[in-house]
Design an enzyme around this catalytic site. Structure first.
Site, mmCIF file in Angstrom:
data_model
loop_
_atom_site.group_PDB
_atom_site.id
_atom_site.type_symbol
_atom_site.label_atom_id
_atom_site.label_comp_id
_atom_site.label_asym_id
_atom_site.label_seq_id
_atom_site.Cartn_x
_atom_site.Cartn_y
_atom_site.Cartn_z
ATOM 1 N N LEU A 1 0.839 -1.203 0.000
ATOM 2 C CA LEU A 1 0.000 0.000 0.000
ATOM 3 C C LEU A 1 0.878 1.259 0.000
ATOM 4 O O LEU A 1 0.758 2.123 0.868
ATOM 5 C CB LEU A 1 -0.959 -0.029 1.205
ATOM 6 C CG LEU A 1 -2.235 0.799 1.019
ATOM 7 C CD1 LEU A 1 -3.103 0.240 -0.090
ATOM 8 C CD2 LEU A 1 -3.033 0.846 2.325
ATOM 9 N N GLY A 2 1.770 1.310 -1.013
ATOM 10 C CA GLY A 2 2.562 2.535 -1.231
ATOM 11 C C GLY A 2 1.756 3.465 -2.129
ATOM 12 O O GLY A 2 0.521 3.405 -2.158
ATOM 13 N N ALA B 1 3.405 -4.883 -10.551
ATOM 14 C CA ALA B 1 4.611 -4.598 -9.771
ATOM 15 C C ALA B 1 5.847 -5.021 -10.566
ATOM 16 O O ALA B 1 6.303 -4.277 -11.440
ATOM 17 C CB ALA B 1 4.517 -5.310 -8.426
ATOM 18 N N ARG B 2 6.362 -6.190 -10.255
ATOM 19 C CA ARG B 2 7.479 -6.752 -10.995
ATOM 20 C C ARG B 2 7.221 -8.240 -11.195
ATOM 21 O O ARG B 2 6.738 -8.922 -10.286
ATOM 22 C CB ARG B 2 8.798 -6.580 -10.208
ATOM 23 C CG ARG B 2 9.363 -5.162 -10.244
ATOM 24 C CD ARG B 2 9.871 -4.811 -11.638
ATOM 25 N NE ARG B 2 10.481 -3.500 -11.697
ATOM 26 C CZ ARG B 2 9.848 -2.371 -12.026
ATOM 27 N NH1 ARG B 2 8.559 -2.405 -12.334
ATOM 28 N NH2 ARG B 2 10.486 -1.228 -12.086
ATOM 29 N N GLU C 1 11.378 -10.085 -19.389
ATOM 30 C CA GLU C 1 10.735 -9.208 -20.375
ATOM 31 C C GLU C 1 11.715 -8.954 -21.514
ATOM 32 O O GLU C 1 12.885 -8.665 -21.240
ATOM 33 C CB GLU C 1 10.321 -7.891 -19.711
ATOM 34 C CG GLU C 1 9.207 -8.119 -18.696
ATOM 35 C CD GLU C 1 8.792 -6.869 -17.938
ATOM 36 O OE1 GLU C 1 9.225 -5.773 -18.304
ATOM 37 O OE2 GLU C 1 8.037 -7.004 -16.969
ATOM 38 N N HIS D 1 4.451 -4.155 -19.947
ATOM 39 C CA HIS D 1 5.039 -3.248 -18.953
ATOM 40 C C HIS D 1 4.795 -1.780 -19.351
ATOM 41 O O HIS D 1 5.731 -1.001 -19.534
ATOM 42 C CB HIS D 1 6.543 -3.518 -18.797
ATOM 43 C CG HIS D 1 7.099 -3.017 -17.505
ATOM 44 N ND1 HIS D 1 8.091 -3.662 -16.803
ATOM 45 C CD2 HIS D 1 6.796 -1.916 -16.760
ATOM 46 C CE1 HIS D 1 8.386 -2.983 -15.705
ATOM 47 N NE2 HIS D 1 7.611 -1.911 -15.659
HETATM 48 C C1 OXD Z 1 8.397 1.066 -13.344
HETATM 49 C C2 OXD Z 1 8.193 2.242 -14.175
HETATM 50 O O1 OXD Z 1 9.049 1.164 -12.287
HETATM 51 O O2 OXD Z 1 7.802 2.096 -15.357
HETATM 52 O O3 OXD Z 1 7.888 -0.012 -13.708
HETATM 53 O O4 OXD Z 1 8.429 3.349 -13.672
#
Ligand code: OXD
Length: 327
Positions: free
Chosen positions: A144-145, A227-228, A257, A276
């Site tokens: 929750l940032g 996120a990632r 990716e 992304h």
């Molecule tokens: C990320 C961005 O951190 O695109 O994914 O800023």
């Protein structure tokens, strides 16, 4: 002072940066010259998407501050930088509105079964199938940032129960029904119909959603990852989708990716993949440059930048987050 830039600035952005630090030399290195130029920088602003020889940068002992133009810092938080005195600040929260929009696109797309309808559309087939609703669901936000809070705010009017976990479970927004510490992840997973990943990638979140954790998710639930990719063990996700344990996944990020052409995720009509683009926006470079200029003035005044991150965690303490201050 030498400032090396590596994000897609135009001339007026460079001028804005120069105006904030009139005595500095500003070098727009771009991705082509970032590796060559970084050892000469006192300040680095940007996001190197090409390999950078960080050992050479650290050996030059010049770099004092990295202002990332991305929210995620995995591109620069290498062990040598973490252990050094280099201050690192992020673009955390700056792109929260667009990340929230992307989250909604993925979530609604899955609930309204757009992948199936698009596939049918491409064959000119008019097939009516049952769809699912957002209303009445429990949505769990992991992290929750800045992004997670914006997602919660946008979700609030939809008559959903919102639960969240965070490393700093403080300042619960009114729209969030329950905010728990990060250690309560399993509880969130078992109660959520939709799980949204909005947390940073760091040593303790890599592979966080492995097969055991995915098994704890509610049968028939959905996973959204803005996120990632490496927060999720992708092979475990593929299996959970194939077995029907998960009803769908909306992925703006993947473990590798670009996603490999051979990935089974491409063929799954319960999956939406976007490349992304969650933080993309026509305002991105201008918004970033505004923060860069504010932080540069602070740097010259001997102050720490807004959004200074705890380098071991990869995100700022809530008290260091930029909330629109101009100095
Ligand atoms: C990320 C961005 O951190 O695109 O994914 O800023």
């Amino acid at each position: 002072m030498r400032i090396v830039l590596c994000y897609p600035v135009e001339r007026h952005h460079v001028e804005q940066i120069q105006a904030a630090a009139p005595d500095a030399t500003v070098v727009n290195a771009g991705q082509e010259r970032v590796d060559e130029m970084l050892p000469t920088a006192d300040v680095f602003v940007g996001h190197a998407k090409v390999p950078v020889d960080w050992d050479r940068v650290l050996a030059a002992k010049k770099l004092k501050w990295i202002q990332s133009s991305a929210a995620g810092l995995d591109h620069c938080l290498v062990p040598g930088v973490i252990d050094s005195d280099i201050v690192v600040s992020s673009a955390s929260g700056l792109f929260a509105p667009q990340v929230a929009e992307q989250t909604f696109a993925l979530m609604h797309g899955l609930l309204r079964r757009l992948p199936l309808f698009f596939r049918a559309e491409s064959k000119r087939e008019f097939i009516r199938l049952p769809t699912d609703d957002l209303r009445g669901k429990t949505v769990g936000i992991v992290g929750l940032g800045g992004n997670g809070r914006m997602i919660a705010k946008v979700l609030a009017p939809w008559d959903v129960r919102i639960i969240a976990t965070d490393y700093y479970p403080i300042d619960r927004p009114d729209c969030v029904d329950d905010l728990w510490p990060a250690e309560e992840l399993d509880r969130l997973l078992s109660e959520s119909d939709i799980v949204i990943l909005a947390l940073p990638l760091n040593a303790s979140t890599e592979g966080l959603l492995d097969a055991d954790r995915i098994a704890k998710m509610k049968p028939g639930s959905y996973l959204i990852n803005v996120a990632r990719g490496s927060v999720v063990v992708e092979s475990a996700l593929v299996d959970a989708l194939a077995s029907g344990h998960l009803a769908g996944a909306g992925l703006d990020v993947t473990e590798v990716e670009p996603l490999a052409e051979s990935s089974r995720l491409w063929d799954d009509d319960k999956v939406i993949i976007t490349p992304h683009v969650g933080a993309q926006s026509s305002r991105r470079v201008s918004d970033t440059t505004d923060l860069v200029a504010i932080n540069l003035r602070r740097h010259l005044a001997g102050k720490l930048p807004f959004n200074r991150v705890d380098k071991r965690l990869g995100f700022p303490h809530p008290s260091d987050v930029w909330r629109g201050e101009t100095s």
